[in-house]
Design an enzyme around this catalytic site. Structure first.
Site, mmCIF file in Angstrom:
data_model
loop_
_atom_site.group_PDB
_atom_site.id
_atom_site.type_symbol
_atom_site.label_atom_id
_atom_site.label_comp_id
_atom_site.label_asym_id
_atom_site.label_seq_id
_atom_site.Cartn_x
_atom_site.Cartn_y
_atom_site.Cartn_z
ATOM 1 N N GLY A 113 -22.790 3.410 -2.195
ATOM 2 C CA GLY A 113 -22.484 4.309 -1.250
ATOM 3 C C GLY A 113 -23.340 5.638 -1.576
ATOM 4 O O GLY A 113 -22.921 6.678 -1.227
ATOM 5 N N GLY A 114 -24.400 5.373 -2.457
ATOM 6 C CA GLY A 114 -25.177 6.556 -2.842
ATOM 7 C C GLY A 114 -24.751 7.279 -3.885
ATOM 8 O O GLY A 114 -24.976 8.485 -4.072
ATOM 9 N N ALA A 147 -18.585 -1.833 -3.139
ATOM 10 C CA ALA A 147 -18.342 -1.947 -4.702
ATOM 11 C C ALA A 147 -17.553 -0.711 -5.322
ATOM 12 O O ALA A 147 -17.993 -0.445 -6.457
ATOM 13 C CB ALA A 147 -19.609 -2.119 -5.282
ATOM 14 N N GLY A 148 -16.822 -0.220 -4.538
ATOM 15 C CA GLY A 148 -16.087 0.829 -5.229
ATOM 16 C C GLY A 148 -16.809 2.133 -5.239
ATOM 17 O O GLY A 148 -16.300 3.078 -5.933
ATOM 18 N N GLY A 149 -17.770 1.999 -4.396
ATOM 19 C CA GLY A 149 -18.485 3.573 -4.306
ATOM 20 C C GLY A 149 -19.874 3.194 -5.140
ATOM 21 O O GLY A 149 -20.679 4.223 -4.862
ATOM 22 N N LEU A 150 -20.335 2.425 -5.685
ATOM 23 C CA LEU A 150 -21.383 1.861 -6.367
ATOM 24 C C LEU A 150 -22.673 1.895 -5.493
ATOM 25 O O LEU A 150 -23.701 2.115 -5.624
ATOM 26 C CB LEU A 150 -21.529 0.716 -7.216
ATOM 27 C CG LEU A 150 -20.791 1.027 -8.603
ATOM 28 C CD1 LEU A 150 -20.783 -0.285 -9.344
ATOM 29 C CD2 LEU A 150 -21.349 2.245 -9.450
ATOM 30 N N SER A 197 -14.008 -3.935 -0.449
ATOM 31 C CA SER A 197 -14.629 -3.336 -1.300
ATOM 32 C C SER A 197 -15.998 -3.597 -0.965
ATOM 33 O O SER A 197 -16.876 -3.953 -1.618
ATOM 34 C CB SER A 197 -14.374 -3.677 -2.628
ATOM 35 O OG SER A 197 -14.926 -2.911 -3.659
ATOM 36 N N PRO A 198 -16.432 -3.225 0.494
ATOM 37 C CA PRO A 198 -17.920 -3.636 0.463
ATOM 38 C C PRO A 198 -18.959 -2.884 -0.110
ATOM 39 O O PRO A 198 -20.066 -2.902 0.193
ATOM 40 C CB PRO A 198 -17.881 -3.342 2.288
ATOM 41 C CG PRO A 198 -16.953 -2.495 2.447
ATOM 42 C CD PRO A 198 -15.950 -2.801 1.392
ATOM 43 N N TYR A 212 0.907 -1.531 0.112
ATOM 44 C CA TYR A 212 0.051 0.032 0.047
ATOM 45 C C TYR A 212 0.721 1.310 -0.161
ATOM 46 O O TYR A 212 1.911 1.378 0.557
ATOM 47 C CB TYR A 212 -1.008 0.108 1.337
ATOM 48 C CG TYR A 212 -2.194 -0.882 1.174
ATOM 49 C CD1 TYR A 212 -2.407 -1.699 0.019
ATOM 50 C CD2 TYR A 212 -2.892 -1.110 2.350
ATOM 51 C CE1 TYR A 212 -3.318 -2.650 -0.247
ATOM 52 C CE2 TYR A 212 -4.049 -1.962 2.125
ATOM 53 C CZ TYR A 212 -4.187 -2.867 1.113
ATOM 54 O OH TYR A 212 -5.277 -3.784 0.943
#
Length: 322
Positions: free
Chosen positions: A219-220, A214-217, A211-212, A53
């Site tokens: 997250g609203g 889904a990369g922001g999908l 990635s809970p 990282y």
């Protein structure tokens, strides 16, 4: 905070895991320190990182940031369950990657130095290494345990049969084996339900979903785009692909009166073997908001509706055979 056991181990961790991948590339060191301090104040004691990282070859930038945070003292290291990972390429030389006994020894010592600690709570294989026998892997990990450099061993991105092979090899050596598996798992990505989750449940591994959102999908994203907030080209492509599902999902979250991100995390906590989804806050506001997840109790009707929007899998082979 109600702490939970990580798999079959006696190790107590918070039901949310602080992911540190943004520390360095996207979040400044000062802000990273503030997020970690606030996480401990909120009772989040479980932090995840990796030697790669920071994404500058061989530097381990994120581990260095955590190490400087530990070095401030004040019980920071003692309160934190730190999990780090190895396997990724750390130089252009052939033995500075994967899971050979040589790299396990070198990578562990390098992570300990960067983290400014003398032990790692959970040392995780970042990916399966098909070129290294599990007997070699366990011998090297056993040496590290005997030296007091690591306490537990975990895996990441393993298939169900990899987990089975690893655990059977550990059993032959009469050692504890893996206690956790870090998998790509969210409402949109549910393939691990076929064999990984059943294997983890059977062998007593705690699942740590990465990635809970889904990369922001999850997250609203529709709300953000409607408000004119920018989205990456990749995000726009993924949204186009899944727009119908995301529209239904955000409508359901509106009906619940909850933020989509917290519903997605709360759903994961209802799934078999899952212990702690990894959250990756870039700000204190995002970190503090994530605690709402632990207050959401999704009822059976809501869980059924989520399965209708995002169909999952039954355990193999019944998912595709009688």
């Amino acid at each position: 905070m109600d702490y939970v056991n990580l798999g079959r181990s006696g190790l107590q961790v918070s039901p949310l895991c602080l992911g540190t991948m943004n520390f360095g590339p996207l979040t400044t060191e000062e802000d990273s320190f503030a997020i970690m301090d606030r996480a401990l104040e909120l009772g989040i004691n479980f932090f995840d990182t990796a030697n790669v990282y920071g994404w500058k070859l061989g530097e381990g930038i994120t581990e260095q940031i955590i190490g400087r945070w530990f070095a401030q003292g004040g019980g920071r290291r003692e309160k934190t369950v730190i999990a780090t990972k190895l396997n990724g390429k750390m130089s252009d030389w052939p033995n500075d990657q994967k899971l050979s006994a040589l790299n396990i020894r070198r990578a562990c010592d390098a992570s300990l130095k960067r983290l400014q600690t003398d032990y790692i709570d959970i040392y995780q294989a970042h990916h399966v290494d098909r070129d290294t026998p599990y007997e070699e892997f366990w011998e090297a990990m056993d040496v590290l345990r005997q030296q007091g450099k690591i306490i537990y061993v975990g895996s990441s991105n393993f298939a169900g049969w990899h987990i089975a092979k690893a655990q059977e090899a550990a059993a032959r050596r009469n050692v504890n084996g893996l206690i956790s598996e870090q998998s790509h798992y969210n409402l949109l990505t549910r393939a691990v339900e076929l064999e990984v989750l059943p294997a983890c449940e059977d062998y007593g591994l705690g699942v740590i979903p990465w990635s809970p959102l889904a990369g922001g999908l999850l997250g609203g994203v529709l709300r953000k785009i409607d408000k004119g907030r920018s989205a990456s080209e990749h995000m726009v492509k993924q949204l186009d692909k899944h727009r119908d599902k995301i529209e239904q999902y955000e409508k359901l979250c509106d009906e619940l009166g909850e933020d989509p991100a917290y519903v997605a995390l709360a759903w994961l906590l209802k799934q078999r073997a899952v212990v702690a989804p990894i959250i990756g806050p870039r700000t204190l506001e995002q970190l503090e908001g994530s605690l709402r997840t632990l207050e959401i109790d999704l009822d059976e009707a809501t869980l059924t509706r989520l399965d209708e929007i995002f169909p999952g899998h039954r355990t193999a082979p019944e998912d595709y055979a009688w």
